[in-house]
Design a protein around this motif. Structure first.
Motif, PDB file in Angstrom:
ATOM      1  N   ILE A 109      41.346   6.958  56.076  1.00 19.86           N
ATOM      2  CA  ILE A 109      42.503   7.936  56.598  1.00 19.86           C
ATOM      3  C   ILE A 109      41.891   9.133  57.585  1.00 19.86           C
ATOM      4  CG2 ILE A 109      43.897   9.799  55.742  1.00 19.86           C
ATOM      5  CD1 ILE A 109      44.391   7.920  53.311  1.00 19.86           C
ATOM      6  N   ILE A 110      40.540   9.451  57.244  1.00 16.80           N
ATOM      7  CA  ILE A 110      40.144  10.546  57.816  1.00 16.80           C
ATOM      8  C   ILE A 110      39.762  10.129  59.427  1.00 16.80           C
ATOM      9  CG2 ILE A 110      37.925  11.998  58.238  1.00 16.80           C
ATOM     10  CD1 ILE A 110      38.039  12.180  55.042  1.00 16.80           C
ATOM     11  N   SER A 111      39.341   8.877  59.637  1.00 18.84           N
ATOM     12  CA  SER A 111      38.922   8.239  61.043  1.00 18.84           C
ATOM     13  C   SER A 111      40.140   8.017  61.652  1.00 18.84           C
ATOM     14  CB  SER A 111      38.220   7.274  60.949  1.00 18.84           C
ATOM     15  OG  SER A 111      38.568   5.796  60.490  1.00 18.84           O
ATOM     16  N   ASP A 112      41.472   7.884  60.928  1.00 16.51           N
ATOM     17  CA  ASP A 112      42.525   7.401  61.902  1.00 16.51           C
ATOM     18  C   ASP A 112      43.607   8.517  61.954  1.00 16.51           C
ATOM     19  OD1 ASP A 112      41.842   4.344  61.898  1.00 16.51           O
ATOM     20  OD2 ASP A 112      44.044   4.341  62.116  1.00 16.51           O
ATOM     21  N   THR A 113      43.419   9.733  61.024  1.00 16.23           N
ATOM     22  CA  THR A 113      44.491  10.748  61.475  1.00 16.23           C
ATOM     23  C   THR A 113      43.829  11.926  61.606  1.00 16.23           C
ATOM     24  OG1 THR A 113      44.075  11.352  59.018  1.00 16.23           O
ATOM     25  CG2 THR A 113      45.834   9.660  59.694  1.00 16.23           C
ATOM     26  N   SER A 114      44.394  13.145  62.123  1.00 14.59           N
ATOM     27  CA  SER A 114      43.837  14.245  62.623  1.00 14.59           C
ATOM     28  C   SER A 114      44.496  15.637  61.970  1.00 14.59           C
ATOM     29  CB  SER A 114      43.676  14.445  63.956  1.00 14.59           C
ATOM     30  OG  SER A 114      44.895  14.326  64.713  1.00 14.59           O
ATOM     31  N   GLY A 115      43.971  16.699  61.988  1.00 10.36           N
ATOM     32  CA  GLY A 115      44.664  18.198  61.734  1.00 10.36           C
ATOM     33  C   GLY A 115      45.227  18.321  60.417  1.00 10.36           C
ATOM     34  N   ASP A 116      46.353  19.116  60.470  1.00  8.67           N
ATOM     35  CA  ASP A 116      46.687  19.253  59.104  1.00  8.67           C
ATOM     36  C   ASP A 116      47.502  17.959  58.378  1.00  8.67           C
ATOM     37  OD1 ASP A 116      46.288  21.968  59.028  1.00  8.67           O
ATOM     38  OD2 ASP A 116      47.997  22.456  60.118  1.00  8.67           O
ATOM     39  N   PHE A 117      47.983  16.885  59.272  1.00  8.31           N
ATOM     40  CA  PHE A 117      48.451  15.905  58.774  1.00  8.31           C
ATOM     41  C   PHE A 117      47.344  15.342  58.100  1.00  8.31           C
ATOM     42  CE2 PHE A 117      49.269  11.081  59.770  1.00  8.31           C
ATOM     43  CZ  PHE A 117      50.417  10.824  58.688  1.00  8.31           C
ATOM     44  N   ARG A 118      46.334  15.019  58.577  1.00  8.23           N
ATOM     45  CA  ARG A 118      45.034  14.349  58.077  1.00  8.23           C
ATOM     46  C   ARG A 118      44.783  15.150  56.391  1.00  8.23           C
ATOM     47  NH1 ARG A 118      39.305  15.391  60.785  1.00  8.23           N
ATOM     48  NH2 ARG A 118      40.023  13.279  61.840  1.00  8.23           N
ATOM     49  N   LYS A 119      44.572  16.243  56.645  1.00  6.26           N
ATOM     50  CA  LYS A 119      44.535  16.955  55.390  1.00  6.26           C
ATOM     51  C   LYS A 119      45.602  16.604  54.264  1.00  6.26           C
ATOM     52  CE  LYS A 119      42.435  21.142  57.472  1.00  6.26           C
ATOM     53  NZ  LYS A 119      43.112  22.256  58.246  1.00  6.26           N
ATOM     54  N   LEU A 120      46.773  16.763  54.411  1.00  9.79           N
ATOM     55  CA  LEU A 120      48.062  16.370  53.640  1.00  9.79           C
ATOM     56  C   LEU A 120      47.773  15.010  53.251  1.00  9.79           C
ATOM     57  CD1 LEU A 120      50.688  17.143  52.184  1.00  9.79           C
ATOM     58  CD2 LEU A 120      51.812  16.220  54.286  1.00  9.79           C
ATOM     59  N   MET A 121      47.569  13.736  54.109  1.00 10.88           N
ATOM     60  CA  MET A 121      47.376  12.764  53.602  1.00 10.88           C
ATOM     61  C   MET A 121      46.041  12.499  52.499  1.00 10.88           C
ATOM     62  SD  MET A 121      49.650  10.566  54.582  1.00 10.88           S
ATOM     63  CE  MET A 121      50.717  11.727  54.254  1.00 10.88           C
ATOM     64  N   VAL A 122      44.895  13.049  53.129  1.00  5.16           N
ATOM     65  CA  VAL A 122      43.881  13.246  51.942  1.00  5.16           C
ATOM     66  C   VAL A 122      44.106  13.653  50.724  1.00  5.16           C
ATOM     67  CG1 VAL A 122      41.627  14.154  51.886  1.00  5.16           C
ATOM     68  CG2 VAL A 122      42.079  12.628  54.049  1.00  5.16           C
ATOM     69  N   ALA A 123      44.647  14.951  50.921  1.00  9.91           N
ATOM     70  CA  ALA A 123      45.045  15.609  49.692  1.00  9.91           C
ATOM     71  C   ALA A 123      45.805  14.639  48.557  1.00  9.91           C
ATOM     72  CB  ALA A 123      45.605  16.738  49.760  1.00  9.91           C
ATOM     73  N   LEU A 124      46.988  13.945  49.336  1.00 14.94           N
ATOM     74  CA  LEU A 124      47.708  13.078  48.478  1.00 14.94           C
ATOM     75  C   LEU A 124      46.912  11.774  47.977  1.00 14.94           C
ATOM     76  CD1 LEU A 124      51.207  13.223  50.514  1.00 14.94           C
ATOM     77  CD2 LEU A 124      50.748  14.103  48.212  1.00 14.94           C
ATOM     78  N   ALA A 125      46.378  11.182  48.863  1.00 18.22           N
ATOM     79  CA  ALA A 125      45.537   9.969  48.597  1.00 18.22           C
ATOM     80  C   ALA A 125      44.886  10.156  47.287  1.00 18.22           C
ATOM     81  CB  ALA A 125      45.012   9.429  49.571  1.00 18.22           C
ATOM     82  N   LYS A 126      44.050  11.357  47.068  1.00 21.44           N
ATOM     83  CA  LYS A 126      43.228  11.390  45.944  1.00 21.44           C
ATOM     84  C   LYS A 126      43.929  11.414  44.428  1.00 21.44           C
ATOM     85  CE  LYS A 126      40.292  15.087  47.936  1.00 21.44           C
ATOM     86  NZ  LYS A 126      39.154  14.236  48.312  1.00 21.44           N
ATOM     87  N   GLY A 127      45.091  11.313  44.557  1.00 19.68           N
ATOM     88  CA  GLY A 127      45.955  10.897  43.271  1.00 19.68           C
ATOM     89  C   GLY A 127      45.658  12.112  42.115  1.00 19.68           C
ATOM     90  N   LYS A 128      45.570  13.478  42.625  1.00 13.98           N
ATOM     91  CA  LYS A 128      45.346  14.259  41.566  1.00 13.98           C
ATOM     92  C   LYS A 128      46.333  15.213  41.285  1.00 13.98           C
ATOM     93  CE  LYS A 128      40.191  13.714  41.346  1.00 13.98           C
ATOM     94  NZ  LYS A 128      40.313  12.375  41.577  1.00 13.98           N
ATOM     95  N   ARG A 129      47.406  14.811  41.358  1.00 16.33           N
ATOM     96  CA  ARG A 129      48.628  15.774  41.105  1.00 16.33           C
ATOM     97  C   ARG A 129      48.743  16.135  39.711  1.00 16.33           C
ATOM     98  NH1 ARG A 129      52.927  17.074  43.507  1.00 16.33           N
ATOM     99  NH2 ARG A 129      52.761  15.576  45.473  1.00 16.33           N
ATOM    100  N   CYS A 130      49.141  17.214  39.133  1.00 18.54           N
ATOM    101  CA  CYS A 130      49.134  17.575  37.542  1.00 18.54           C
ATOM    102  C   CYS A 130      50.288  16.603  37.012  1.00 18.54           C
ATOM    103  CB  CYS A 130      49.485  19.100  37.518  1.00 18.54           C
ATOM    104  SG  CYS A 130      50.310  19.465  36.056  1.00 18.54           S
ATOM    105  N   GLU A 131      50.009  16.216  35.996  1.00 22.29           N
ATOM    106  CA  GLU A 131      50.908  15.523  35.280  1.00 22.29           C
ATOM    107  C   GLU A 131      51.351  15.775  33.932  1.00 22.29           C
ATOM    108  OE1 GLU A 131      49.597  11.144  35.701  1.00 22.29           O
ATOM    109  OE2 GLU A 131      50.863  11.108  37.576  1.00 22.29           O
ATOM    110  N   ASP A 132      50.821  17.013  33.733  1.00 20.21           N
ATOM    111  CA  ASP A 132      51.309  17.613  32.421  1.00 20.21           C
ATOM    112  C   ASP A 132      52.721  18.436  32.402  1.00 20.21           C
ATOM    113  OD1 ASP A 132      51.397  18.826  29.679  1.00 20.21           O
ATOM    114  OD2 ASP A 132      50.316  20.693  30.382  1.00 20.21           O
TER     115      ASP A 132
END
Length: 358
Positions: A178-201
């Motif tokens: 993802i990092i090598s294929d995207t850039s800027g804030d779009f990259r930041k958003l995709m990377v943050a989402l792809a981690k799968g760390k959203r609060c689930e409580d």
């Protein structure tokens, strides 16, 4: 058997967790299942002169994903590519390896859109998502729409599994690609989402935090000149879905525009597209998929890749809910649209995944 409408009227579309997820599936486990019998029938269908597509479709679209994996192993055993251990259970390597024999045979027997549907059904859900993500980033140019759809709509558990399988299949990290294929804030958003760390409580409704987040989203965007995108990314990728649904409601009491309108005013390009997809997924994931399906078929030409991916990846998850949202919004059934828009064996396969006329 209760109708779709009876099932859905008993449950709010908000996501009642008291029913197993398969309650909304259109493709369920086949009750009289025999992997060896299915494997034999598939072998005969593949070998017959001219290929018996109907048999292939009828078997594979009427079995659960787990059953299809069993069929692939049974097929592998028939074609002698898996050595048995003395006690008759498949060896460890065979249990972990993806039995590609059946996929390979079907790949050469079928073609076009039907082939894409059938090969998609043979992968596990995480293999399918991983391969779609890889294909979206391979070669020149990136298919951002695919990246956005999958990464915005999968749960933590699904994303963690996708990351694991991606590493296994491609010997590299999804995040790295993802990092090598995207850039800027779009990259930041995709990377943050792809981690799968959203609060689930979701046990506590924190009204103070709802108000604070709504206010911060407004302060970081519409209220000021320029947009504090990292602030938007933090809130929208870390908070739980039920919490964010309430935040977007509350947001309207601060902002003259709702969240979707605000995104359109504040950001452009892939980032705009990603935020819009994300907010729609959070507000109502099944409506989001209904809209994507509609867009894939409306107007001239069909965006078959999107149509196939959603039908294959949601038929064992929430297709009944998607169909109900589709009909409510577009006045005609998803089944009707697929009938109008596709033909032949490809149509037959999609209609089976759609699960009959509602």
């Amino acid at each position: 058997m209760s109708t779709v409408h009876e099932i859905l009227s008993k449950l709010s579309l908000e996501g009642d967790h008291s029913l197993p997820p398969s309650a909304y599936a259109t493709v369920k486990a086949y009750s009289n299942f025999d992997a060896d019998r299915d494997a034999a029938a598939l072998e005969a269908a593949i070998k017959t002169k001219g290929v018996d597509e109907v048999t292939i479709i009828n078997i594979l679209t009427n079995r659960s994903n787990e059953q299809r994996q069993d069929i692939a192993f049974a097929y592998q055993r028939r074609t002698k590519k898996v050595c048995q251990t003395p006690n008759g259970s498949p060896p460890i390597a065979a249990q972990n390896a993806h039995p590609n024999e059946l996929s390979a045979a079907l790949k050469s027997a079928l073609s076009g859109h039907l082939e894409a549907v059938i090969l998609g059904l043979l992968k596990t859900p995480s293999q399918y998502d991983a391969s779609e993500l890889k294909a979206a980033m391979k070669g020149l140019g990136t298919d951002e729409d695919t990246l956005i759809e999958i990464i915005c709509s999968r749960t933590n558990q699904e994303l963690n599994e996708i990351n694991r399988v991606y590493r296994e299949m491609y010997k590299t990290e999804l995040e790295k690609d993802i990092i090598s294929d995207t850039s800027g804030d779009f990259r930041k958003l995709m990377v943050a989402l792809a981690k799968g760390k959203r609060c689930e409580d979701t046990s506590v409704i924190d009204y103070e935090l709802i108000d604070q987040d709504a206010r911060e989203l407004y302060d970081a965007g519409v209220k000021r000149k320029g947009t504090d995108v990292p602030k938007w990314i933090n809130i929208m990728t870390e908070r739980s879905v039920p919490h964010l649904q309430k935040v977007f409601e509350r947001y309207k009491s601060y902002s003259p525009y709702d969240m979707l309108e605000s995104i359109k005013k504040e950001v452009k390009g892939d980032l705009e597209n990603a935020f819009l997809n994300l907010v729609q997924c959070i507000q109502n994931k099944q409506l989001y998929f209904a809209d994507r399906l509609y867009d894939s078929m409306k107007g001239k030409g069909t965006r078959d890749k999107v149509l196939i991916r959603i039908m294959v990846s949601r038929c064992e998850v929430d297709m009944l809910k998607i169909k109900s949202e589709f009909k409510r919004k577009y006045g005609k059934s998803l089944y009707y649209f697929i009938q109008q828009d596709t033909k032949g064996d490809y149509q037959r396969a999609l209609l089976n995944l759609c699960g009959g006329e509602d």
